[in-house]
Design a protein around this motif. Structure first.
Motif, mmCIF file in Angstrom:
data_model
loop_
_atom_site.group_PDB
_atom_site.id
_atom_site.type_symbol
_atom_site.label_atom_id
_atom_site.label_comp_id
_atom_site.label_asym_id
_atom_site.label_seq_id
_atom_site.Cartn_x
_atom_site.Cartn_y
_atom_site.Cartn_z
ATOM 1 N N TRP A 187 0.833 -1.214 0.000
ATOM 2 C CA TRP A 187 0.000 0.000 0.000
ATOM 3 C C TRP A 187 0.859 1.253 0.000
ATOM 4 O O TRP A 187 0.515 2.243 -0.627
ATOM 5 N N GLY A 205 -0.273 1.950 -3.391
ATOM 6 C CA GLY A 205 -1.638 2.299 -3.041
ATOM 7 C C GLY A 205 -2.028 3.729 -3.314
ATOM 8 O O GLY A 205 -3.191 4.063 -3.326
ATOM 9 N N LYS A 206 -1.079 4.611 -3.528
ATOM 10 C CA LYS A 206 -1.346 6.029 -3.779
ATOM 11 C C LYS A 206 -2.259 6.630 -2.702
ATOM 12 O O LYS A 206 -3.086 7.462 -2.974
ATOM 13 N N GLN A 207 -2.105 6.187 -1.462
ATOM 14 C CA GLN A 207 -2.918 6.746 -0.407
ATOM 15 C C GLN A 207 -2.094 7.419 0.675
ATOM 16 O O GLN A 207 -2.629 7.941 1.628
#
Length: 179
Positions: free
Chosen positions: A42, A46-48
């Motif tokens: 992630w 995940g680009k979060q």
């Protein structure tokens, strides 16, 4: 030996494990390794996670930069406290201060344009929560948090403090406009 009562022999770790205990320990260990691998995945895919930069900063120097920024780009004032609404040009450094119990100034950004948002707290830890998109950053006194932002939807967004900061915490809201 039962699971309800403690073992009569207090050296329980010297007893052989039951087959079911062994199976559950193995399943738990495998699940922990899967979750650990997912956290790493992630983070990279995940680009979060926000790509933020954090620097130590003198609060007085940051306040001077924020006031100069607000003075230069103010387009109007709002609320009964006459908080300035600033509309900076694309690519500029945008400054925001969290302090008991407000976010200062109100920002007016343009859709599709990139800005560098600089934030700090002047007194206590504050939580910068941009609603309704649920962007959360903990803003800490003595540190400048820098985030590149590119708004992709027009509208009015609320900035809420999500770290309890005292008796006026429930009033610590700000605004961000995207045109």
């Amino acid at each position: 030996m039962t699971a309800i009562l403690p073992p009569s022999d207090r050296l329980w770790w010297k007893h052989p494990m039951d087959r079911q205990e062994t199976i559950w320990i193995i399943i738990s260990f495998i699940w922990c390794m899967v979750m650990f691998a997912m956290m790493v995945g992630w983070h990279f895919f995940g680009k979060q996670n926000l790509a933020t930069e954090t620097y130590k900063v003198d609060p007085a120097a940051f306040a001077e930069r924020a006031e100069a920024f607000a003075k230069k780009y103010t387009v109007r004032t709002e609320t009964e406290q006459e908080v300035p609404v600033v509309a900076p040009p694309e690519g500029s450094d945008v400054y925001m201060i969290g302090r008991l119990w407000n976010w200062w100034p109100i920002l007016e950004l343009e859709k599709g344009k990139t800005y560098k948002l600089h934030m700090t707290s002047m007194d206590y830890n504050h939580g910068f929560s941009l609603q309704p998109i649920n962007l959360n950053i903990q803003v800490v006194p003595g540190y400048e948090h820098v985030i590149k932002v590119t708004p992709n939807e027009s509208g009015t967004y609320a900035i809420v403090c999500n770290e309890f900061c005292g008796i006026g915490h429930h009033e610590m809201v700000g605004r961000l406009y995207v045109k």
